[in-house]
Design a protein around this motif. Structure first.
Motif, PDB file in Angstrom:
ATOM      1  N   PHE A  54       0.810  -1.209   0.000  1.00  0.00           N
ATOM      2  CA  PHE A  54       0.000   0.000   0.000  1.00  0.00           C
ATOM      3  C   PHE A  54       0.846   1.263   0.000  1.00  0.00           C
ATOM      4  O   PHE A  54       0.335   2.362  -0.109  1.00  0.00           O
ATOM      5  CB  PHE A  54      -0.940   0.014   1.214  1.00  0.00           C
ATOM      6  CG  PHE A  54      -1.882  -1.147   1.231  1.00  0.00           C
ATOM      7  CD1 PHE A  54      -2.925  -1.222   0.329  1.00  0.00           C
ATOM      8  CD2 PHE A  54      -1.718  -2.176   2.135  1.00  0.00           C
ATOM      9  CE1 PHE A  54      -3.795  -2.292   0.326  1.00  0.00           C
ATOM     10  CE2 PHE A  54      -2.579  -3.251   2.142  1.00  0.00           C
ATOM     11  CZ  PHE A  54      -3.626  -3.313   1.231  1.00  0.00           C
ATOM     12  N   GLY A  55       2.144   1.104   0.152  1.00  0.00           N
ATOM     13  CA  GLY A  55       3.048   2.254   0.179  1.00  0.00           C
ATOM     14  C   GLY A  55       2.991   2.963   1.519  1.00  0.00           C
ATOM     15  O   GLY A  55       2.022   2.906   2.235  1.00  0.00           O
ATOM     16  N   GLY A  56       4.071   3.583   1.874  1.00  0.00           N
ATOM     17  CA  GLY A  56       4.099   4.364   3.105  1.00  0.00           C
ATOM     18  C   GLY A  56       4.266   3.510   4.351  1.00  0.00           C
ATOM     19  O   GLY A  56       4.406   2.294   4.299  1.00  0.00           O
ATOM     20  N   ASP A  57       4.229   4.159   5.475  1.00  0.00           N
ATOM     21  CA  ASP A  57       4.404   3.545   6.780  1.00  0.00           C
ATOM     22  C   ASP A  57       3.093   2.877   7.213  1.00  0.00           C
ATOM     23  O   ASP A  57       2.065   3.548   7.314  1.00  0.00           O
ATOM     24  CB  ASP A  57       4.811   4.643   7.768  1.00  0.00           C
ATOM     25  CG  ASP A  57       5.078   4.122   9.164  1.00  0.00           C
ATOM     26  OD1 ASP A  57       4.822   2.930   9.431  1.00  0.00           O
ATOM     27  OD2 ASP A  57       5.541   4.918   9.994  1.00  0.00           O
ATOM     28  N   PRO A  58       3.106   1.568   7.489  1.00  0.00           N
ATOM     29  CA  PRO A  58       1.859   0.887   7.875  1.00  0.00           C
ATOM     30  C   PRO A  58       1.263   1.443   9.168  1.00  0.00           C
ATOM     31  O   PRO A  58       0.045   1.472   9.319  1.00  0.00           O
ATOM     32  CB  PRO A  58       2.259  -0.569   8.030  1.00  0.00           C
ATOM     33  CG  PRO A  58       3.734  -0.621   7.984  1.00  0.00           C
ATOM     34  CD  PRO A  58       4.225   0.652   7.396  1.00  0.00           C
ATOM     35  N   ARG A  59       2.109   1.917  10.089  1.00  0.00           N
ATOM     36  CA  ARG A  59       1.580   2.505  11.335  1.00  0.00           C
ATOM     37  C   ARG A  59       0.823   3.788  11.031  1.00  0.00           C
ATOM     38  O   ARG A  59      -0.225   4.059  11.622  1.00  0.00           O
ATOM     39  CB  ARG A  59       2.705   2.761  12.320  1.00  0.00           C
ATOM     40  CG  ARG A  59       3.312   1.462  12.878  1.00  0.00           C
ATOM     41  CD  ARG A  59       4.483   1.788  13.736  1.00  0.00           C
ATOM     42  NE  ARG A  59       5.459   2.489  12.879  1.00  0.00           N
ATOM     43  CZ  ARG A  59       6.761   2.367  12.959  1.00  0.00           C
ATOM     44  NH1 ARG A  59       7.292   1.627  13.893  1.00  0.00           N
ATOM     45  NH2 ARG A  59       7.560   3.001  12.136  1.00  0.00           N
ATOM     46  N   LYS A  60       1.350   4.578  10.107  1.00  0.00           N
ATOM     47  CA  LYS A  60       0.681   5.825   9.729  1.00  0.00           C
ATOM     48  C   LYS A  60      -0.650   5.513   9.042  1.00  0.00           C
ATOM     49  O   LYS A  60      -1.665   6.161   9.311  1.00  0.00           O
ATOM     50  CB  LYS A  60       1.589   6.633   8.809  1.00  0.00           C
ATOM     51  CG  LYS A  60       1.025   7.997   8.449  1.00  0.00           C
ATOM     52  CD  LYS A  60       2.003   8.801   7.608  1.00  0.00           C
ATOM     53  CE  LYS A  60       1.411  10.142   7.250  1.00  0.00           C
ATOM     54  NZ  LYS A  60       2.283  10.904   6.369  1.00  0.00           N
ATOM     55  N   LEU A  61      -0.654   4.501   8.182  1.00  0.00           N
ATOM     56  CA  LEU A  61      -1.880   4.098   7.500  1.00  0.00           C
ATOM     57  C   LEU A  61      -2.927   3.645   8.513  1.00  0.00           C
ATOM     58  O   LEU A  61      -4.096   4.034   8.426  1.00  0.00           O
ATOM     59  CB  LEU A  61      -1.586   2.975   6.497  1.00  0.00           C
ATOM     60  CG  LEU A  61      -2.787   2.415   5.746  1.00  0.00           C
ATOM     61  CD1 LEU A  61      -3.450   3.495   4.898  1.00  0.00           C
ATOM     62  CD2 LEU A  61      -2.365   1.232   4.894  1.00  0.00           C
TER      63      LEU A  61
END
Length: 104
Positions: free
Chosen positions: A4-11
């Motif tokens: 999904f791109g990006g930081d999974p915690r941020k998502l």
């Protein structure tokens, strides 16, 4: 690598914030259901709790209470269907149409 791109915690944090916002919007819903051309109307919140019931005098006939009861049921059921549709629309906007367990 995250698909999904990006930081999974941020998502996950963003999803949680969006879910909390949607839940607050659902709680704040104020939906009307009517029957008999509006002689019976009800208001319901997002948890399907009745908030008001209005009956016009012409709907009251002591010789036909069954008709009044049917109108009340119809108005409540219409409001409940509208609440379901509003919730689906709000959840759909959060998930982009994906079915996510626990969100609707």
């Amino acid at each position: 690598m995250n698909p999904f791109g990006g930081d999974p915690r941020k998502l996950m944090k963003q999803l949680q914030q969006a879910q909390e916002r949607i839940q607050a919007e659902i709680a704040a819903l104020d939906i009307e259901g009517t029957a008999g051309g509006g002689v019976v109307s009800v208001r319901m919140d997002g948890q399907k709790s009745l908030k008001s019931l209005k009956i016009e005098p012409e709907a009251v006939n002591k010789d036909d209470l069954e008709m009044l009861q049917d109108l009340i049921l119809a108005a409540v059921n219409e409001a409940a269907r509208k609440v379901d549709a509003a919730i689906q629309a709000k959840v759909g906007s959060l998930t982009g149409g994906m079915k996510i367990p626990g969100l609707g």
